[in-house]
Write an enzyme that holds these catalytic residues in place. Structure first.
Site, PDB file in Angstrom:
ATOM      1  N   GLY B  83     -28.152   7.107 -13.578  1.00  0.00           N
ATOM      2  CA  GLY B  83     -27.481   7.246 -12.228  1.00  0.00           C
ATOM      3  C   GLY B  83     -28.230   8.270 -11.213  1.00  0.00           C
ATOM      4  O   GLY B  83     -28.308   8.038 -10.091  1.00  0.00           O
ATOM      5  N   ASP B 197     -19.183  12.711 -18.383  1.00  0.00           N
ATOM      6  CA  ASP B 197     -19.628  11.464 -18.701  1.00  0.00           C
ATOM      7  C   ASP B 197     -20.111  11.104 -20.154  1.00  0.00           C
ATOM      8  O   ASP B 197     -21.011  10.968 -20.570  1.00  0.00           O
ATOM      9  CB  ASP B 197     -20.834  11.053 -17.743  1.00  0.00           C
ATOM     10  CG  ASP B 197     -21.444   9.798 -17.817  1.00  0.00           C
ATOM     11  OD1 ASP B 197     -20.477   8.790 -18.153  1.00  0.00           O
ATOM     12  OD2 ASP B 197     -22.171   9.338 -17.177  1.00  0.00           O
TER      13      ASP B 197
END
Lengths: 97, 257
Positions: B83, B197
């Site tokens: 990302g 994450d």
């Protein structure tokens, strides 16, 4: 840089895109379907199949329009520049003719 | 010109393109009666080029090619895409030549300013963490093009779940490996850094069986500007359902380990 009394401006990608956009407007008037195919394929990045599905056309027709429109745009782009004794090559650089 | 005739002309043009060049002229004069139509098709056949405008005007963010320089680092090949940006294998070209690193080029397709800030906090987070099971940061910089990049230790490993499968580890062996991961996470938490994450693909295991936590892309250095951090914690709740602990998105404080 000056050659044979002409001043050359560097032709940038945005200039090339602007020229194509203008020509596309003209194509729209005479050949709306071809212009539509260019919009979806060139600007939207759709594949032949996606374009066919979006416009409700067969893949053969999309391929025909796409080939036709690109040849037309290239001929027009070069022709328009030749009137000023300068043509664009395909990478967008000005060439003296 | 009627639409039908127009279509016929285009069909002849397209079919001519599928023929060898030497046969095109004969095919066009055989297929079209009208002189103007023939002339148009012949002209366009000359101008047609298969690759002209063939790729879309706007393509995906271009990947750096091998040989591109970022400071003293030279791109070798792409390692992966996340990302935050794309990670490349790179090597140094100075006196430390040959040393391989992971170079992450920040993606600028979003808000550039914010991305740069996030990059900075990632850098800070990693600098604060020095642990054998956490990927260490080596360097950061800005390329002449304005792209921000981060240089990290290169880990030649496979994701945790793949490692489990490849080595066909039994449950005790898996848990032993996971304990090392937990120790690293606990260390980070003691330093008020949460990963946010954590998932198998962010835990690389080396050939020797040593796990390394990578990609602290959205972790924040807690303890500095706490209110802002907690607000952004909710905003950046972008992780995989089923992997992240639900409380990491909702609770006011990270879990104490």
């Amino acid at each position: 840089m000056a050659t044979a009394g002409l001043t050359f401006l560097p032709v940038t990608l945005p200039m090339k895109l602007a020229a194509i956009s203008e020509l596309l407007g003209r194509l729209e008037d005479t050949d709306a379907r071809a212009a539509q195919v260019v919009r979806l394929r060139f600007y939207m990045g759709m594949t032949e199949q996606e374009t066919a599905a979006t416009l409700g056309l067969t893949r053969t027709i999309v391929q025909q329009e796409w080939r036709w429109a690109r040849a037309w745009l290239r001929a027009e782009l070069h022709g328009a520049w030749r009137r000023n004794a300068v043509v664009l090559n395909d990478s967008g650089a000005a060439e003296y003719r | 010109m009627t639409p039908e005739r127009r279509n016929t002309v285009k069909a002849v043009f397209s079919r001519a393109l599928d023929l060898p060049e030497s046969e095109r002229a004969a095919f066009v004069s055989r297929s079209l009666d009208n002189t103007a139509d023939r002339a148009e098709v012949e002209t366009l056949l000359q101008w047609y080029s298969a690759d002209y405008l063939a790729s879309p005007a706007l393509t995906e963010e271009p990947l750096e090619s091998a040989g591109t320089r970022f400071g003293p680092y030279v791109i070798v090949r792409e390692l992966g895409h996340g990302g935050m940006g794309t990670v490349y294998l790179a090597s140094r070209e100075d006196e430390l030549a040959g040393r391989q690193v992971a170079l992450k080029v920040i993606s600028t397709c979003g808000d550039e300013h914010e991305m740069k800030e996030r990059f900075t906090s990632e850098k800070l987070a990693l600098i604060k963490l020095e642990h054998p099971n956490i990927v260490s940061i080596l360097d950061a910089g800005t390329a002449p093009s304005g792209q921000v990049y981060l240089v990290m230790e290169y880990v030649d490993g496979v994701p945790l779940d793949s490692f489990y499968r490849e080595r066909q580890l039994d449950i005790p062996a898996r848990l032993k490996l996971l304990l090392k991961v937990c120790e690293a996470v606990a260390y980070a938490h003691r330093n008020l850094v949460i990963h946010r994450d954590l998932k198998p693909s962010n835990i690389l295991v080396t050939r020797e069986g040593n796990p390394k936590l990578v990609d602290f892309g959205i972790s924040k250095v807690l303890g500095r500007d706490t209110e802002e951090t907690l607000a952004s914690t909710n905003r950046w709740c972008v992780t995989l359902p089923g992997i992240v602990a639900a409380r990491s998105c909702t609770s006011r404080r990270p879990t104490r380990s």
